[in-house]
Design a protein around this motif. Sequence first.
Motif, mmCIF file in Angstrom:
data_model
loop_
_atom_site.group_PDB
_atom_site.id
_atom_site.type_symbol
_atom_site.label_atom_id
_atom_site.label_comp_id
_atom_site.label_asym_id
_atom_site.label_seq_id
_atom_site.Cartn_x
_atom_site.Cartn_y
_atom_site.Cartn_z
ATOM 1 N N HIS A 111 0.851 -1.189 0.000
ATOM 2 C CA HIS A 111 0.000 0.000 0.000
ATOM 3 C C HIS A 111 0.879 1.229 0.000
ATOM 4 O O HIS A 111 1.998 1.208 0.514
ATOM 5 C CB HIS A 111 -0.915 0.012 1.225
ATOM 6 C CG HIS A 111 -2.009 -0.994 1.142
ATOM 7 N ND1 HIS A 111 -1.845 -2.303 1.524
ATOM 8 C CD2 HIS A 111 -3.282 -0.886 0.691
ATOM 9 C CE1 HIS A 111 -2.964 -2.963 1.328
ATOM 10 N NE2 HIS A 111 -3.864 -2.117 0.815
ATOM 11 N N VAL A 112 0.358 2.304 -0.565
ATOM 12 C CA VAL A 112 1.062 3.575 -0.579
ATOM 13 C C VAL A 112 0.046 4.665 -0.250
ATOM 14 O O VAL A 112 -1.128 4.572 -0.623
ATOM 15 C CB VAL A 112 1.764 3.828 -1.938
ATOM 16 C CG1 VAL A 112 0.765 4.026 -3.047
ATOM 17 C CG2 VAL A 112 2.713 4.990 -1.857
ATOM 18 N N ARG A 113 0.505 5.670 0.464
ATOM 19 C CA ARG A 113 -0.369 6.779 0.832
ATOM 20 C C ARG A 113 -0.221 7.893 -0.208
ATOM 21 O O ARG A 113 0.875 8.358 -0.476
ATOM 22 C CB ARG A 113 0.012 7.291 2.212
ATOM 23 C CG ARG A 113 -0.947 8.279 2.762
ATOM 24 C CD ARG A 113 -0.873 8.240 4.289
ATOM 25 N NE ARG A 113 -1.872 9.065 4.920
ATOM 26 C CZ ARG A 113 -3.150 8.747 5.033
ATOM 27 N NH1 ARG A 113 -3.581 7.616 4.536
ATOM 28 N NH2 ARG A 113 -3.989 9.538 5.637
ATOM 29 N N ILE A 114 -1.368 8.312 -0.781
ATOM 30 C CA ILE A 114 -1.389 9.407 -1.748
ATOM 31 C C ILE A 114 -2.417 10.409 -1.246
ATOM 32 O O ILE A 114 -3.610 10.113 -1.209
ATOM 33 C CB ILE A 114 -1.753 8.929 -3.167
ATOM 34 C CG1 ILE A 114 -0.779 7.866 -3.629
ATOM 35 C CG2 ILE A 114 -1.800 10.098 -4.127
ATOM 36 C CD1 ILE A 114 -1.133 7.223 -4.955
ATOM 37 N N GLY A 115 -1.948 11.584 -0.870
ATOM 38 C CA GLY A 115 -2.847 12.596 -0.317
ATOM 39 C C GLY A 115 -3.456 12.090 0.965
ATOM 40 O O GLY A 115 -2.751 11.702 1.891
ATOM 41 N N ASP A 116 -4.784 12.054 1.021
ATOM 42 C CA ASP A 116 -5.451 11.550 2.215
ATOM 43 C C ASP A 116 -5.977 10.129 2.020
ATOM 44 O O ASP A 116 -6.740 9.633 2.833
ATOM 45 C CB ASP A 116 -6.590 12.477 2.615
ATOM 46 C CG ASP A 116 -7.678 12.560 1.556
ATOM 47 O OD1 ASP A 116 -7.461 12.044 0.453
ATOM 48 O OD2 ASP A 116 -8.731 13.154 1.835
ATOM 49 N N GLY A 117 -5.544 9.472 0.952
ATOM 50 C CA GLY A 117 -6.010 8.121 0.661
ATOM 51 C C GLY A 117 -4.898 7.091 0.730
ATOM 52 O O GLY A 117 -3.712 7.406 0.686
ATOM 53 N N ASN A 118 -5.292 5.847 0.841
ATOM 54 C CA ASN A 118 -4.373 4.723 0.889
ATOM 55 C C ASN A 118 -4.681 3.834 -0.314
ATOM 56 O O ASN A 118 -5.809 3.362 -0.462
ATOM 57 C CB ASN A 118 -4.570 3.963 2.205
ATOM 58 C CG ASN A 118 -3.407 3.079 2.537
ATOM 59 O OD1 ASN A 118 -2.354 3.158 1.917
ATOM 60 N ND2 ASN A 118 -3.593 2.230 3.527
ATOM 61 N N TRP A 119 -3.695 3.604 -1.187
ATOM 62 C CA TRP A 119 -3.905 2.848 -2.417
ATOM 63 C C TRP A 119 -3.136 1.546 -2.382
ATOM 64 O O TRP A 119 -2.001 1.488 -1.926
ATOM 65 C CB TRP A 119 -3.430 3.668 -3.625
ATOM 66 C CG TRP A 119 -4.327 4.806 -3.967
ATOM 67 C CD1 TRP A 119 -4.375 6.013 -3.356
ATOM 68 C CD2 TRP A 119 -5.310 4.832 -4.985
ATOM 69 N NE1 TRP A 119 -5.321 6.806 -3.945
ATOM 70 C CE2 TRP A 119 -5.909 6.105 -4.953
ATOM 71 C CE3 TRP A 119 -5.741 3.923 -5.939
ATOM 72 C CZ2 TRP A 119 -6.919 6.480 -5.822
ATOM 73 C CZ3 TRP A 119 -6.735 4.307 -6.812
ATOM 74 C CH2 TRP A 119 -7.319 5.561 -6.743
ATOM 75 N N ARG A 120 -3.764 0.509 -2.910
ATOM 76 C CA ARG A 120 -3.092 -0.780 -3.060
ATOM 77 C C ARG A 120 -2.205 -0.699 -4.292
ATOM 78 O O ARG A 120 -2.635 -0.191 -5.338
ATOM 79 C CB ARG A 120 -4.138 -1.878 -3.237
ATOM 80 C CG ARG A 120 -3.563 -3.258 -3.370
ATOM 81 C CD ARG A 120 -4.688 -4.279 -3.393
ATOM 82 N NE ARG A 120 -4.126 -5.612 -3.349
ATOM 83 C CZ ARG A 120 -4.462 -6.580 -4.169
ATOM 84 N NH1 ARG A 120 -5.379 -6.374 -5.080
ATOM 85 N NH2 ARG A 120 -3.902 -7.760 -4.064
ATOM 86 N N VAL A 121 -0.967 -1.189 -4.161
ATOM 87 C CA VAL A 121 -0.045 -1.165 -5.295
ATOM 88 C C VAL A 121 0.478 -2.562 -5.569
ATOM 89 O O VAL A 121 0.526 -3.421 -4.680
ATOM 90 C CB VAL A 121 1.142 -0.189 -5.052
ATOM 91 C CG1 VAL A 121 0.654 1.230 -4.972
ATOM 92 C CG2 VAL A 121 1.929 -0.557 -3.822
ATOM 93 N N GLN A 122 0.858 -2.780 -6.812
ATOM 94 C CA GLN A 122 1.429 -4.060 -7.232
ATOM 95 C C GLN A 122 2.617 -3.774 -8.138
ATOM 96 O O GLN A 122 2.554 -2.902 -8.993
ATOM 97 C CB GLN A 122 0.393 -4.888 -7.986
ATOM 98 C CG GLN A 122 0.929 -6.225 -8.455
ATOM 99 C CD GLN A 122 -0.107 -7.011 -9.258
ATOM 100 O OE1 GLN A 122 -1.148 -6.488 -9.628
ATOM 101 N NE2 GLN A 122 0.203 -8.263 -9.512
#
Length: 150
Positions: A111-122
């Motif tokens: 996971h990576v934090r972008i702004g105020d959100g948390n995104w799943r990454v691959q």
Amino acid sequence: MLVELLANPWWLWLTLGGLLLAAEMLGTSGYLLWSGIAAVLVALLVWLVPMPWEWQGISFAVLTVLAALWWHRWLQRRERRQPPSSLNQRGQQLIGRRLTLDSALVNGFGHVRIGDGNWRVQAAEDLPAGCNIVVVAVEGITLQVARRED
């Protein structure tokens, strides 16, 4: 009144065109616009060249269809010239964005934090925390990332 309309049929077409254009302003999303314009054009045509009612009706129908086809064609050309929009597609807007991993990727996922959100990454490989990455694609809600060399 009816006698006057029959004596000057262009008034009838001008009135019909005005009514259709006024109704269009009430919010019909363009459905009555082209009929209103066609009616005004028929009024102009009948004023310049008097013609029987049958030809007036045919002129109105043909001008309505031609105006609508012209509008449809203009919209298609306009749409082709504009780049595809990523409005309301947050993931698509992130492609090309450069990030730094907060935590290591395990089995290529994290996971990576972008702004105020948390995104799943691959990624294709496991990457350590602090690694510089770039978003290369989006699949569903998962950002596809690659190591960034700089």
